[in-house]
Scaffold this motif. Structure first.
Motif, short mmCIF file in Angstrom:
data_model
loop_
_atom_site.label_atom_id
_atom_site.label_comp_id
_atom_site.label_asym_id
_atom_site.label_seq_id
_atom_site.Cartn_x
_atom_site.Cartn_y
_atom_site.Cartn_z
N PHE A 134 0.87 -1.19 0.00
CA PHE A 134 0.00 0.00 0.00
C PHE A 134 0.90 1.23 0.00
CE2 PHE A 134 -2.59 -3.39 1.72
CZ PHE A 134 -3.74 -3.24 0.97
N ASN A 135 1.32 1.61 -1.19
CA ASN A 135 2.35 2.66 -1.28
C ASN A 135 1.81 3.93 -1.95
OD1 ASN A 135 2.02 1.68 -3.80
ND2 ASN A 135 4.12 0.99 -4.11
N ARG A 136 0.46 4.01 -2.04
CA ARG A 136 -0.11 5.21 -2.69
C ARG A 136 -0.99 5.94 -1.67
NH1 ARG A 136 -4.42 5.93 -6.71
NH2 ARG A 136 -4.95 3.75 -6.45
N PRO A 137 -0.49 7.01 -1.04
CA PRO A 137 -1.32 7.74 -0.06
C PRO A 137 -2.50 8.41 -0.75
CG PRO A 137 1.01 8.38 0.07
CD PRO A 137 0.85 7.58 -1.18
N LEU A 138 -3.69 8.20 -0.23
CA LEU A 138 -4.89 8.79 -0.81
C LEU A 138 -5.41 9.93 0.06
CD1 LEU A 138 -6.70 5.51 -1.94
CD2 LEU A 138 -5.39 7.09 -3.35
N SER A 139 -5.33 9.77 1.37
CA SER A 139 -5.73 10.87 2.26
C SER A 139 -5.09 10.69 3.63
CB SER A 139 -7.26 10.95 2.39
OG SER A 139 -7.74 9.86 3.13
N SER A 140 -5.00 11.79 4.33
CA SER A 140 -4.41 11.77 5.67
C SER A 140 -5.02 12.89 6.49
CB SER A 140 -2.90 11.96 5.58
OG SER A 140 -2.38 12.34 6.83
N THR A 141 -5.53 12.54 7.69
CA THR A 141 -5.97 13.59 8.61
C THR A 141 -5.32 13.32 9.96
OG1 THR A 141 -7.96 12.31 9.11
CG2 THR A 141 -8.21 14.09 7.53
N THR A 142 -5.06 14.39 10.68
CA THR A 142 -4.39 14.21 11.97
C THR A 142 -5.27 14.73 13.10
OG1 THR A 142 -3.25 16.30 11.67
CG2 THR A 142 -2.06 14.33 11.03
N ASP A 143 -5.02 14.19 14.28
CA ASP A 143 -5.78 14.57 15.47
C ASP A 143 -4.91 14.23 16.67
OD1 ASP A 143 -7.84 15.40 17.09
OD2 ASP A 143 -9.38 14.22 16.08
N ARG A 144 -5.41 14.52 17.86
CA ARG A 144 -4.69 14.17 19.08
C ARG A 144 -5.68 13.70 20.13
NH1 ARG A 144 0.36 15.80 18.81
NH2 ARG A 144 0.90 15.45 20.97
N GLU A 145 -5.25 12.80 20.98
CA GLU A 145 -6.06 12.44 22.16
C GLU A 145 -5.12 12.18 23.32
OE1 GLU A 145 -9.52 9.95 21.65
OE2 GLU A 145 -9.15 8.97 23.58
N LYS A 146 -5.40 12.76 24.44
CA LYS A 146 -4.55 12.62 25.65
C LYS A 146 -3.08 12.88 25.32
CE LYS A 146 -7.58 8.90 27.21
NZ LYS A 146 -7.69 7.46 27.03
N VAL A 148 -1.51 12.33 22.60
CA VAL A 148 -0.93 11.38 21.65
C VAL A 148 -1.41 11.74 20.23
CG1 VAL A 148 -0.84 8.95 20.94
CG2 VAL A 148 -0.86 9.55 23.37
N GLY A 149 -0.45 11.84 19.31
CA GLY A 149 -0.78 12.17 17.92
C GLY A 149 -1.39 10.97 17.20
N LEU A 150 -2.41 11.25 16.38
CA LEU A 150 -3.06 10.21 15.58
C LEU A 150 -3.04 10.65 14.13
CD1 LEU A 150 -6.33 9.86 17.72
CD2 LEU A 150 -4.26 8.47 17.94
N GLU A 151 -2.70 9.74 13.23
CA GLU A 151 -2.82 10.04 11.80
C GLU A 151 -3.72 8.99 11.17
OE1 GLU A 151 0.76 10.04 9.43
OE2 GLU A 151 -0.27 11.09 7.80
N PHE A 152 -4.82 9.46 10.61
CA PHE A 152 -5.77 8.56 9.94
C PHE A 152 -5.41 8.54 8.46
CE2 PHE A 152 -7.87 10.26 13.68
CZ PHE A 152 -8.36 9.12 14.29
N LEU A 153 -4.76 7.47 8.06
CA LEU A 153 -4.24 7.37 6.68
C LEU A 153 -5.14 6.47 5.84
CD1 LEU A 153 -0.44 6.50 7.02
CD2 LEU A 153 -1.39 8.28 5.55
N VAL A 154 -5.34 6.84 4.59
CA VAL A 154 -5.95 5.92 3.64
C VAL A 154 -4.95 5.72 2.51
CG1 VAL A 154 -7.90 5.44 2.11
CG2 VAL A 154 -8.28 6.76 4.22
N LEU A 155 -4.63 4.46 2.25
CA LEU A 155 -3.60 4.13 1.26
C LEU A 155 -4.17 3.20 0.19
CD1 LEU A 155 -1.06 3.28 4.02
CD2 LEU A 155 -0.72 5.17 2.45
N GLY A 156 -3.72 3.40 -1.03
CA GLY A 156 -4.09 2.49 -2.11
C GLY A 156 -2.85 1.78 -2.62
N LYS A 157 -3.06 1.01 -3.69
CA LYS A 157 -1.93 0.28 -4.28
C LYS A 157 -1.47 1.00 -5.54
CE LYS A 157 -3.13 -4.28 -2.56
NZ LYS A 157 -3.81 -5.55 -2.79
N ASN A 158 -0.20 0.87 -5.80
CA ASN A 158 0.34 1.45 -7.02
C ASN A 158 0.22 0.40 -8.12
OD1 ASN A 158 1.77 2.64 -9.00
ND2 ASN A 158 3.41 3.33 -7.66
N ASN A 159 -0.53 0.71 -9.15
CA ASN A 159 -0.76 -0.29 -10.18
C ASN A 159 0.37 -0.39 -11.20
OD1 ASN A 159 -3.23 -1.08 -9.13
ND2 ASN A 159 -4.23 0.69 -10.05
#
Ligand code: NAP
Length: 160
Positions: A134-146, A148-159
């Motif tokens: 899964f080497n194709r980043p499609l989206s990324s959002t960041t947040d924090r809780e307590k 601690v950094g969180l990154e919500f990544l969505v990845l696809g495949k490189n065809n």
């Protein structure tokens, strides 16, 4: 569509003693919200951990044991059987772990929804290496809780 969803720490850790190594509400909410209209596929141990939280979800549990006590989920004896059952539902299939199920899903899944938790925890189950598949980043959002950094990544495949 077949998607993998997982959360891991800096060392790819995903589990500890049959449960999650952390208690991060924002990631749990993200998991429930993202997967709610699909069909969930998970190994027997993950189901034992998650079942009380996803009782209203359509779930297929992979196990070779007799799961006659497993009333709220469908049962599959292998990953392939679980996928066949899941495709019948004509909904997005969400692969929800654990380790072996993730490994088997990587060649066939379209996307990886990965929460990267910027912290180190102790535990005993790790997410398989994904970076070459899964080497194709499609989206990324960041947040924090307590703190601690969180990154919500969505990845696809490189065809290519
Ligand atoms: N952080 C995250 O995103 C995340 C996601 C999921 C799970 N987790 C954590 O990961 C841990 C559980 O993962 P795990 O890898 O130890 O276990 P698991 O994959 O959830 O469950 C293992 C069991 O599932 C069945 N199974 C799995 N693959 C199979 C296959 N190909 N064919 C037949 N049966 C199969 C077997 O059940 P039988 O023994 O019944 O035959 C096996 O013993 C827990 O700590 C959980 O909280 C974390």
């Amino acid at each position: 569509m077949i998607n993998i969803i997982a959360a891991c720490d800096r060392n790819r850790l995903i589990g500890k003693n049959g449960t999650l190594p952390w208690n991060i509400q924002k990631d749990w909410d993200y998991f429930l919200q993202t997967t709610k209209n699909g069909v969930l596929i998970m190994g027997r141990k993950s189901y034992e951990d998650f079942q009380d939280h996803v009782s209203s979800y359509e779930i297929i549990v992979i196990s070779k044991r007799d799961q006659s006590g497993c009333k709220k989920a469908k049962l599959a004896g292998s990953f392939e059987e679980a996928i066949k059952l899941g495709l019948k539902a004509k909904k997005t299939i969400w692969i929800c772990g654990g380790r072996k199920v993730y490994e088997e899903a990587m060649p066939v899944a379209d996307h990886l929804f990965l929460t990267q938790i910027d912290q180190e925890y102790e535990g005993d189950v790790y997410f398989p290496p994904w970076e070459r598949i899964f080497n194709r980043p499609l989206s990324s959002t960041t947040d924090r809780e307590k703190g601690v950094g969180l990154e919500f990544l969505v990845l696809g495949k490189n065809n290519l």
